[in-house]
Design an enzyme around this catalytic site. Structure first.
Site, PDB file in Angstrom:
ATOM      1  N   ALA A 111      -0.249   5.980  14.037  1.00  0.00           N
ATOM      2  CA  ALA A 111       1.186   5.787  14.285  1.00  0.00           C
ATOM      3  C   ALA A 111       1.934   7.106  14.405  1.00  0.00           C
ATOM      4  O   ALA A 111       3.020   7.158  14.985  1.00  0.00           O
ATOM      5  CB  ALA A 111       1.806   4.968  13.148  1.00  0.00           C
ATOM      6  N   TYR A 235       6.613   9.819 -10.209  1.00  0.00           N
ATOM      7  CA  TYR A 235       7.161   9.306  -8.965  1.00  0.00           C
ATOM      8  C   TYR A 235       8.433  10.043  -8.543  1.00  0.00           C
ATOM      9  O   TYR A 235       8.410  10.870  -7.646  1.00  0.00           O
ATOM     10  CB  TYR A 235       7.364   7.780  -9.044  1.00  0.00           C
ATOM     11  CG  TYR A 235       7.154   7.164  -7.683  1.00  0.00           C
ATOM     12  CD1 TYR A 235       5.971   6.502  -7.360  1.00  0.00           C
ATOM     13  CD2 TYR A 235       8.112   7.308  -6.684  1.00  0.00           C
ATOM     14  CE1 TYR A 235       5.767   5.986  -6.088  1.00  0.00           C
ATOM     15  CE2 TYR A 235       7.915   6.803  -5.423  1.00  0.00           C
ATOM     16  CZ  TYR A 235       6.753   6.144  -5.125  1.00  0.00           C
ATOM     17  OH  TYR A 235       6.548   5.644  -3.863  1.00  0.00           O
TER      18      TYR A 235
HETATM   19  P1  NAD Z   1      -0.620  -0.187   2.054  1.00  0.00           P
HETATM   20  O1  NAD Z   1      -1.647   0.860   1.853  1.00  0.00           O
HETATM   21  O2  NAD Z   1      -0.934  -1.570   1.663  1.00  0.00           O
HETATM   22  O3  NAD Z   1      -0.179  -0.217   3.601  1.00  0.00           O
HETATM   23  C1  NAD Z   1      -0.113   0.953   4.374  1.00  0.00           C
HETATM   24  C2  NAD Z   1      -0.131   0.617   5.854  1.00  0.00           C
HETATM   25  O4  NAD Z   1      -0.028   1.825   6.597  1.00  0.00           O
HETATM   26  C3  NAD Z   1      -1.416  -0.069   6.331  1.00  0.00           C
HETATM   27  O5  NAD Z   1      -1.063  -1.062   7.262  1.00  0.00           O
HETATM   28  C4  NAD Z   1      -2.180   1.056   7.050  1.00  0.00           C
HETATM   29  O6  NAD Z   1      -3.047   0.618   8.064  1.00  0.00           O
HETATM   30  C5  NAD Z   1      -1.014   1.819   7.629  1.00  0.00           C
HETATM   31  N1  NAD Z   1      -1.328   3.199   7.997  1.00  0.00           N
HETATM   32  C6  NAD Z   1      -1.689   4.226   7.185  1.00  0.00           C
HETATM   33  N2  NAD Z   1      -1.841   5.353   7.919  1.00  0.00           N
HETATM   34  C7  NAD Z   1      -1.569   5.039   9.201  1.00  0.00           C
HETATM   35  C8  NAD Z   1      -1.540   5.774  10.427  1.00  0.00           C
HETATM   36  N3  NAD Z   1      -1.811   7.064  10.475  1.00  0.00           N
HETATM   37  N4  NAD Z   1      -1.223   5.101  11.546  1.00  0.00           N
HETATM   38  C9  NAD Z   1      -0.943   3.771  11.539  1.00  0.00           C
HETATM   39  N5  NAD Z   1      -0.932   3.045  10.410  1.00  0.00           N
HETATM   40  C10 NAD Z   1      -1.249   3.668   9.258  1.00  0.00           C
HETATM   41  O7  NAD Z   1       0.676   0.370   1.305  1.00  0.00           O
HETATM   42  P2  NAD Z   1       2.022  -0.318   0.756  1.00  0.00           P
HETATM   43  O8  NAD Z   1       1.997  -0.252  -0.730  1.00  0.00           O
HETATM   44  O9  NAD Z   1       2.334  -1.582   1.450  1.00  0.00           O
HETATM   45  O10 NAD Z   1       3.057   0.808   1.184  1.00  0.00           O
HETATM   46  C11 NAD Z   1       3.923   0.685   2.265  1.00  0.00           C
HETATM   47  C12 NAD Z   1       5.248   1.306   1.900  1.00  0.00           C
HETATM   48  O11 NAD Z   1       5.824   0.556   0.825  1.00  0.00           O
HETATM   49  C13 NAD Z   1       5.139   2.754   1.409  1.00  0.00           C
HETATM   50  O12 NAD Z   1       6.208   3.484   1.945  1.00  0.00           O
HETATM   51  C14 NAD Z   1       5.295   2.620  -0.085  1.00  0.00           C
HETATM   52  O13 NAD Z   1       5.839   3.769  -0.676  1.00  0.00           O
HETATM   53  C15 NAD Z   1       6.248   1.446  -0.173  1.00  0.00           C
HETATM   54  N6  NAD Z   1       6.292   0.812  -1.492  1.00  0.00           N
HETATM   55  C16 NAD Z   1       5.181   0.402  -2.151  1.00  0.00           C
HETATM   56  C17 NAD Z   1       5.305  -0.141  -3.430  1.00  0.00           C
HETATM   57  C18 NAD Z   1       4.128  -0.605  -4.221  1.00  0.00           C
HETATM   58  O14 NAD Z   1       4.288  -0.834  -5.432  1.00  0.00           O
HETATM   59  N7  NAD Z   1       2.992  -0.776  -3.616  1.00  0.00           N
HETATM   60  C19 NAD Z   1       6.561  -0.296  -4.017  1.00  0.00           C
HETATM   61  C20 NAD Z   1       7.661   0.085  -3.298  1.00  0.00           C
HETATM   62  C21 NAD Z   1       7.528   0.647  -2.043  1.00  0.00           C
END
Ligand code: NAD
Ligand code: NA
Length: 397
Positions: A111, A235
């Site tokens: 991406a 964090y």
């Molecule tokens: P996740 O690892 O489940 O999902 C990450 C996604 O990014 C996947 O679909 C992966 O394929 C994609 N990805 C990674 N590198 C890529 C690249 N170079 N090109 C295209 N796609 C790519 O993670 P998540 O926990 O769902 O995190 C997503 C967001 O949510 C982050 O910004 C995270 O900080 C935020 N978040 C997570 C939490 C938590 O507790 N897990 C809480 C609040 C916010």
């Protein structure tokens, strides 16, 4: 072949494609059990294959009837390797969306690259009706090559203040252990901001704007986390916190731009702590999550990924009950941050030991959630059954 879970610390080395189908199905079932809502019709989700991005896609497709484009970085079958969980999640999503006659298009690749942006824009113009109403930015990545200077940056999960030692859960060994987070160099802080900050989100919006594919009233939301006091060291005051502040700053720039040109909006949304591929490897975080689940479940306010994203979309982004703080951030983490919740989590945090952590936290729930991310631990999936990898290898997202 029979696929068994194999873990290394907070990383899953295997995943189960049939279990992935169940993982996606349960989220779809949840959305279908709720009222339909008026939302966007054409959506682009960056980071669509797992965690919060996947849940968002499911809510929008099955709750609001949205057609979706997903961008994710995943791998299919290679020899005896089963591919990545997000690969199978995406295939499962496609199958279900197709059954409902919903367009679901996927771009598997980087991406962060300009090629990906160009490919997606071309598709929107030629095959997706020309415009999108919403872009969700839900990437979690450890590395990014800047398309402008060609330099590859790596993020570092480090402190920016002092070395921090604290307990975490090791899902592989099923133990509570001490972890230490070192202090980042200025270079490492900069690199983490490059990878997880707002630069790429802004490049996406600029490219989509230039391509003429943003609709009037277009919205964009990027996902972030803040967390409570017990995790500030790792964090808020860590390298990830620095990157997330950059993301918030970007949301203000984008909001001004979109408002002016499209009567649009840009937000950062602070989500609740949940087990995902990304969060399971953050030091201290899994233990905090297990304690938090215990407290929130007891109070009847626990949400999984799908419940959290469905509430964000139905009540805040496309509803009349947005919870917005003084820094203009959407706050679906409001239940996690409730004072009574945090007081109880802190009390447990003071009491937790390697001997009692399974009893006083919701260890079982957090572990099950972690396993289910990888398609394991579903009571209605037969994990002794043979999985035909050659057949599965024919499927592509
Ligand atoms: P996740 O690892 O489940 O999902 C990450 C996604 O990014 C996947 O679909 C992966 O394929 C994609 N990805 C990674 N590198 C890529 C690249 N170079 N090109 C295209 N796609 C790519 O993670 P998540 O926990 O769902 O995190 C997503 C967001 O949510 C982050 O910004 C995270 O900080 C935020 N978040 C997570 C939490 C938590 O507790 N897990 C809480 C609040 C916010
Ligand atoms: Na995601």
């Amino acid at each position: 072949m029979v696929i068994k879970p194999r873990l290394k610390g907070g990383l899953a080395l295997t995943n189960h494609p049939i279990g992935a189908k169940e993982f996606v199905k349960r989220q779809i079932d949840y959305v279908k059990s709720q009222d339909k809502y008026e939302g966007p019709k054409k959506v682009l989700i960056i980071g669509s294959s797992s965690g919060y991005g996947l849940a968002t896609r499911i809510s929008l497709a099955f709750g609001a009837g949205a057609e979706t484009i997903g961008v994710a970085f995943e791998k299919g079958v290679e020899g005896k390797r089963v591919g990545s969980a997000g690969w199978w999640n995406t295939i499962a999503f496609n199958e279900a969306a197709e059954k409902e006659g919903l367009v679901s298009k996927n771009f598997i690749g980087d991406a962060f690259s300009m090629e990906m942006k160009d490919d997606v824009i071309k598709f929107i113009k030629e095959e997706f009706g020309g415009k999108i109403d919403l872009l969700i930015y839900s990437l979690a990545s450890g590395v990014r090559t800047d398309p402008i200077d060609g330099i590859t940056y790596r993020s570092a999960l480090k402190s920016t203040t002092k070395e921090i030692t604290g307990p975490t859960i090791n899902f592989e060994k099923e133990t509570m252990e001490e972890t230490t987070m070192g202090v980042a160099t200025p270079e490492e802080i900069k690199s983490t901001v490059k990878v997880m900050g707002g630069e790429d989100w802004k490049l996406w919006i600029e490219a989509l704007d230039k391509g003429g594919v943003l609709s009037e009233g277009f919205k964009t939301v990027a996902y972030s986390y803040l967390g409570p006091k017990v995790t500030y060291g790792i964090y808020k005051e860590g390298t990830i916190g620095a990157a997330k502040r950059d993301l918030e700053h970007t949301s203000d720039i984008l909001n001004d731009f979109l408002k002016e040109k499209y009567n649009g909006e840009a937000y950062v949304s602070l989500s609740k702590a949940l087990m995902t591929r990304a969060s399971a490897v953050i030091p201290i975080f899994p233990l905090y999550a297990a304690l938090l689940y215990k407290v929130m479940k007891e109070k009847g306010i626990h949400e999984g990924t799908i419940e959290q994203k469905h509430r964000l979309l139905t009540q805040m982004v496309y509803g009349n009950n947005p919870v917005i703080d003084e820094e203009r951030r959407l706050r679906p983490d409001n239940w996690e941050m409730r004072e009574d919740v945090q007081e109880e989590v802190e009390a447990l945090w003071d009491k937790v030991t390697p001997e009692n952590f399974k009893q006083i936290s919701d260890y079982a729930g957090a572990r099950a959630e972690f396993m289910q991310l990888n398609g394991f631990d579903f009571d209605n999936v037969d994990y002794d059954a043979d999985v035909d990898l050659d057949e599965l290898a024919k499927l592509v997202p």
